[in-house]
Design a protein around this motif. Structure first.
Motif, PDB file in Angstrom:
ATOM      1  N   CYS A  22       0.840  -1.203   0.000  1.00  0.00           N
ATOM      2  CA  CYS A  22       0.000   0.000   0.000  1.00  0.00           C
ATOM      3  C   CYS A  22       0.874   1.252   0.000  1.00  0.00           C
TER       4      CYS A  22
ATOM      5  N   CYS B 126      -3.401  -3.296  -1.817  1.00  0.00           N
ATOM      6  CA  CYS B 126      -3.433  -3.805  -0.429  1.00  0.00           C
ATOM      7  C   CYS B 126      -3.425  -5.337  -0.361  1.00  0.00           C
ATOM      8  N   ARG B 127      -2.595  -5.870   0.532  1.00  0.00           N
ATOM      9  CA  ARG B 127      -2.463  -7.329   0.688  1.00  0.00           C
ATOM     10  C   ARG B 127      -3.797  -7.984   1.072  1.00  0.00           C
TER      11      ARG B 127
ATOM     12  N   ILE C  52      -8.509   2.123   3.222  1.00  0.00           N
ATOM     13  CA  ILE C  52      -7.420   3.012   3.641  1.00  0.00           C
ATOM     14  C   ILE C  52      -7.868   4.469   3.561  1.00  0.00           C
TER      15      ILE C  52
ATOM     16  N   CYS D 251      -6.285  -4.131   9.053  1.00  0.00           N
ATOM     17  CA  CYS D 251      -4.958  -4.030   8.416  1.00  0.00           C
ATOM     18  C   CYS D 251      -4.004  -5.056   9.028  1.00  0.00           C
ATOM     19  N   TYR D 252      -3.340  -5.831   8.182  1.00  0.00           N
ATOM     20  CA  TYR D 252      -2.398  -6.855   8.669  1.00  0.00           C
ATOM     21  C   TYR D 252      -1.153  -6.244   9.313  1.00  0.00           C
TER      22      TYR D 252
ATOM     23  N   CYS E 224       1.556  -4.807   7.525  1.00  0.00           N
ATOM     24  CA  CYS E 224       2.576  -5.486   6.714  1.00  0.00           C
ATOM     25  C   CYS E 224       3.979  -4.969   6.977  1.00  0.00           C
TER      26      CYS E 224
HETATM   27  S1  SF4 Z   1      -3.044  -4.887   5.018  1.00  0.00           S
HETATM   28 FE1  SF4 Z   1      -2.525  -2.866   5.856  1.00  0.00          FE
HETATM   29  S2  SF4 Z   1      -0.290  -2.630   5.652  1.00  0.00           S
HETATM   30 FE2  SF4 Z   1      -0.937  -4.407   4.404  1.00  0.00          FE
HETATM   31  S3  SF4 Z   1      -1.206  -3.561   2.356  1.00  0.00           S
HETATM   32 FE3  SF4 Z   1      -3.231  -3.465   3.327  1.00  0.00          FE
HETATM   33  S4  SF4 Z   1      -3.338  -1.469   4.343  1.00  0.00           S
HETATM   34 FE4  SF4 Z   1      -1.203  -1.843   3.786  1.00  0.00          FE
END
Ligand code: SF4
Ligand code: FAD
Ligand code: SF4
Ligand code: SF4
Length: 594
Positions: free
Chosen positions: A52, A103-104, A116, A489-490, A492
Motif C-alpha cells: 500500500c 493492499c495485501r 485506507i 490491516c495486517y 505489513c
Molecule cells: S493490510 Fe494494511 S499494511 Fe498491508 S497492504 Fe493493506 S493497508 Fe497496507
C-alpha cells in the motif's frame, strides 16, 4: 516446485540435523537488525512487503496511521498523514486510492482491501486537536521561491519549501486557492470548509498566497524570475480538449471544466431537457452527478454518460460508478462521438459510432458536456526567450499535472514533494533530505487472528432522495467502524523471520500457520548479490528439507508462528520508511515513528 501439505512431523525433524550440519542462515533480507538501513535491499523489502505504501505516490505510512487509529490515537494518525500527504481530510474523501488496489488484504482468498481512504478521513473526523502547524525542518535560508498555481501541487511544493526554510509566495489566478479542489470537484463530494481548513494549515506556516494574480497577464514570468531564487510552475491542466468536429461552436456545447466551475461558483447553467456527458474520467462523473442535481426538478429530464472505451479503463474514484447507478444515471460504453447534430443553428443531438460493430446511432441533446480531457496551457510562459538563459532555465521547475499531464490529486502531491526536494538541493547546493529504512525490534503486532475475519466496513451514504448540490454524500464512519476497519490491516510493516541457528525444525509453526505457503520447508534458496531471496525450492518431504522459511509475501502477519515456536526461533521487527532531514542522525524519527 513442491508444495507443502499439512502433515504430522512432530518429533522427527529435530533429530535430522546435528547443530554443525545445519545449513547456514541465508543472508538477511535487511542490511541491519536494528537501526537505520540505506541499502537497496532495505528499500526493496519495504516496496514488496508494504504494497500500500509503495503504491501511494506520496509514500504515506499507511500501516503506521492505521495502527494509530486502531489504538484510538486520531491526532497521531492525522499527523502521520499530514506529514506525508499534506491534505488528509481532502484525500480521505476524494483520493484515487492506488493503495487500495495494492493492499495485501485484497489478494486472492484474503477478502477486500482495507478501506485506507475512509480511514484517513476518520483520522480527521475524530481528531480533536484543532489545526496542526508543523515545525520547520531547517532554519531560514534567506532564499525566495515563487510558486505559480495554488492547486494541491503548488500548495504542497510551497509547504515543503517553507518547512525547508525558504520564503514562499504563491500566485493564483483564481479568486481562491485549491485548484481543482474548488474549481472542479463538487461540494457534495468535498465540503468547502475541509479545503479551507487544510489550506489554512499551510498558510499558517507563513506562506503568502496572492489570489487573482494571473502570471502571464498580471505579472510576466520574465519579470518574476529575476526577483526570486527559484520558481515552481504548478498551473495544472486548464486547457480543455475540445472535440474537433463540425459545428463545435453551437450553443449548448460546453467543456465539463467550465460547467463545473460555474456551478461551483454558485451559478445555475441552463441545460435543457436532454443532456449528454461525453467521457470516462473524474470530470465526466462530476458533470453527470452535478447535472443530475440541477435537473432534478425538471420534468422529462434525460441524462446519459457515453464513453468510447470500456468500464474497466475508466479513471474514476472507486465506488463512483456505483453512485452513478444509484443516482439513476445511465452509462453507455463503447460509443465514440462522430458528429454534432443541428437544426436551424440549434444543437439537437449527437451521432455516435459503436466500437466493434461501427453501427451509428443518434442521441438527442440540448446540452453536450465534454469531459474529454485537458492539457497544460503553456501560453502564459510568455516570450520564448524566457528559457534562453541558462540561469532562468535552471531556476524554473514544474510540478503536478502541469508537469505530468492530467493525473490525480495524490499523483500531483507526490510529484510536488519530489520537486520541492530538487528545488531545495538547487538552492542549497546539497541534498538535505534523506530516506532510509528504520528497523526496530517488536514484541507483538497488536493484532489477533480474529481480526482477519472482519468484513470491510461500508461507508454510510445519504439516501438518494436527500442528495443535493451541497450536502456531502458520504457521511463518514462511526468511531467504532473506524477502529474496526483499522484493525483489519495486517500491518505489513512487521517482519517475521526464522533464525536458522535457533530453529529445531519441530514443525510447530507449520501446524499453526493460517496460509498454505506462508511458511515453507525448503530444499534450497538462492539470494542475489544484494542478499534478497530470489528463488527457492520447496518440498513436501522432511528428508529433502534443509530449512524452514517464512515467505514474507504470503505472510499475513498473524503472529501464530511466533506464539507456536517452542524455542523462540522466530523474531519480529517493525520496518518503516524514514523520510526527513539528514541533520538529526540519531536513528529516531520523531514524526513517523509509532
Ligand atoms: S493490510 Fe494494511 S499494511 Fe498491508 S497492504 Fe493493506 S493497508 Fe497496507
Ligand atoms: C472535475 C474534476 C474532478 C476530479 N476529481 C478527482 C478525484 O476525485 N480524485 C483525484 O485524485 N483527482 C481528481 N481530479 C484530478 C485532480 O483534481 C488533479 O489531478 C489535481 O487537481 C492536479 O493538481 P495541480 O495542483 O497540479 O493542478 P490544479 O488543481 O489544476 O491547480 C492548478 C492551479 O493553477 C492555477 N493557475 C493556472 N494558470 C495560472 C497562471 N498563469 N497564474 C496563476 N495561477 C494559475 C489554476 O487556477 C489552479 O488553481 C479531478 C479533476 C477534475 C477536473
Ligand atoms: S505470522 Fe507466521 S503464521 Fe502468521 S501468516 Fe506470517 S508466517 Fe504465517
Ligand atoms: S521456527 Fe520454531 S516452531 Fe518453526 S520449526 Fe523452527 S523451532 Fe519449530
Amino acid at each position: 516446485m513442491h508444495r507443502i501439505h499439512a502433515m504430522d512431523l512432530s518429533g522427527q525433524i529435530g533429530k535430522l540435523f546435528k547443530p554443525k550440519e545445519r545449513p547456514h542462515s541465508p543472508t538477511a533480507e535487511l542490511s541491519v537488525k536494528t537501526g537505520k538501513g540505506c541499502a537497496k535491499k532495505d528499500f526493496q523489502w519495504l516496496t514488496t512487503n508494504v504494497p500500500c505504501q509503495a503504491a501511494c505516490p506520496a509514500g504515506t505510512d499507511i500501516p503506521g496511521y492505521l495502527t494509530a487509529i486502531a489504538g484510538g490515537e486520531y491526532e497521531k494518525a492525522y499527523r502521520i498523514n499530514l506529514i506525508d500527504n499534506v491534505f488528509p481530510a481532502v484525500l480521505g474523501r476524494v483520493c484515487a486510492r492506488p493503495c487500495e488496489s495494492a493492499c495485501r488484504h485484497g489478494y486472492e482468498g484474503l477478502g477486500d482491501p482495507v478501506a485506507i481512504c475512509f480511514s484517513k478521513r476518520s483520522a480527521d473526523d475524530f481528531n480533536a486537536s484543532g489545526p496542526v502547524l508543523l515545525e520547520p525542518w531547517f532554519p531560514n535560508s534567506g532564499k525566495k521561491v515563487a510558486v505559480i498555481g495554488a492547486g494541491v501541487a503548488g500548495l504542497t511544493a510551497a509547504r515543503q519549501l517553507k518547512l525547508m526554510g525558504h520564503d514562499v509566495t504563491v500566485y493564483e489566478k483564481h479568486d481562491s486557492p485549491g485548484g481543482m479542489l474548488n474549481q472542479g470537484i463538487p461540494e457534495f463530494r468535498l465540503p468547502r470548509e475541509i479545503i479551507a481548513r487544510e489550506i489554512a494549515q499551510i498558510t499558517g506556516l507563513g506562506i503568502e498566497i496572492q489570489c487573482g494574480v494571473s502570471i502571464g497577464d498580471d505579472l510576466k514570468l520574465t519579470d518574476l524570475i529575476p526577483d526570486v531564487d527559484a520558481v515552481v510552475m504548478a498551473a495544472g491542466t486548464l486547457k480543455p480538449n475540445l472535440l474537433n468536429l463540425p459545428n463545435h461552436e453551437l450553443p449548448g456545447i460546453m467543456h465539463g471544466l467550465d460547467f463545473l466551475l460555474q456551478v461551483n461558483e454558485g451559478k445555475t447553467p441552463h441545460l435543457g431537457k436532454n443532456v449528454i456527458v461525453i467521457g470516462g474520467g473524474f470530470t465526466a462523473m462530476d458533470c453527470a452527478r452535478t447535472a443530475r442535481r440541477l435537473g432534478a426538478e425538471t420534468a422529462q429530464w434525460d441524462l446519459k454518460v457515453l464513453y468510447r472505451r470500456s468500464k474497466d479503463v475508466m479513471r474514476v474514484t472507486p465506488g463512483e460508478l456505483e453512485e452513478l447507478d444509484i443516482e439513476g444515471i445511465p452509462l453507455e460504453c463503447h460509443a465514440t462521438p462522430v458528429a454534432y447534430l443541428e437544426k436551424n443553428g440549434r444543437l439537437t443531438g449527437m451521432k455516435f459510432r459503436r466500437t466493434g460493430t461501427h453501427e451509428e446511432f443518434d442521441v438527442p441533446a440540448d446540452t453536450v458536456l465534454l469531459a474529454t480531457g485537458q492539457f497544460p496551457d503553456h501560453s502564459w510562459e510568455c516570450e520564448p526567450e524566457t528559457f534562453q538563459t541558462l540561469e532562468n532555465f535552471q531556476k524554473v521547475f514544474a510540478a503536478g499535472d502541469y508537469a505530468s499531464g492530467a493525473s490525480s490529486l495524490i499523483d500531483a502531491i507526490g510529484h510536488a514533494k519530489k520537486v520541492a526536494e530538487k528545488v531545495d538541493q538547487f538552492l542549497m547546493g546539497e541534498k538535505r533530505m534523506e530516506k532510509s529504512v528504520l528497523v526496530e525490534p517488536a514484541e507483538t503486532t497488536g493484532r489477533s487472528v480474529e481480526m482477519n475475519r472482519i468484513p470491510r466496513n461500508r461507508m454510510p451514504m445519504l439516501p438518494v432522495a436527500e442528495r443535493s448540490l451541497h450536502g456531502e454524500v458520504e457521511t463518514g464512519y462511526r468511531r467504532k467502524d473506524a477502529v474496526s476497519e483499522a484493525n483489519r490491516c495486517y500491518r505489513c510493516h512487521f517482519k517475521f523471520e526464522i533464525d536458522q541457528d535457533k530453529c529445531i525444525k519441530c514443525d510447530w509453526c507449520l501446524k499453526a500457520k493460517p496460509r498454505p505457503e506462508c511458511i515453507l520447508m525448503l530444499k534450497s534458496i538462492e539470494h542475489d548479490n544484494e542478499g534478497r531471496a530470489v528463488s527457492w525450492e520447496a518440498t513436501d518431504y522432511v528428508r529433502e528439507m534443509n530449512m524452514i522459511w517464512i515467505n514474507q509475501d504470503e505472510c499475513i502477519r498473524c503472529g501464530a508462528c511466533l506464539k507456536a515456536c517452542p524455542v523462540d526461533a522466530i523474531s519480529l521487527q517493525k520496518v518503516s520508511l524514514f523520510s526527513g532531514t539528514n541533520i538529526d542522525n540519531t536513528g529516531e524519527n520523531p514524526e513517523n515513528s509509532e
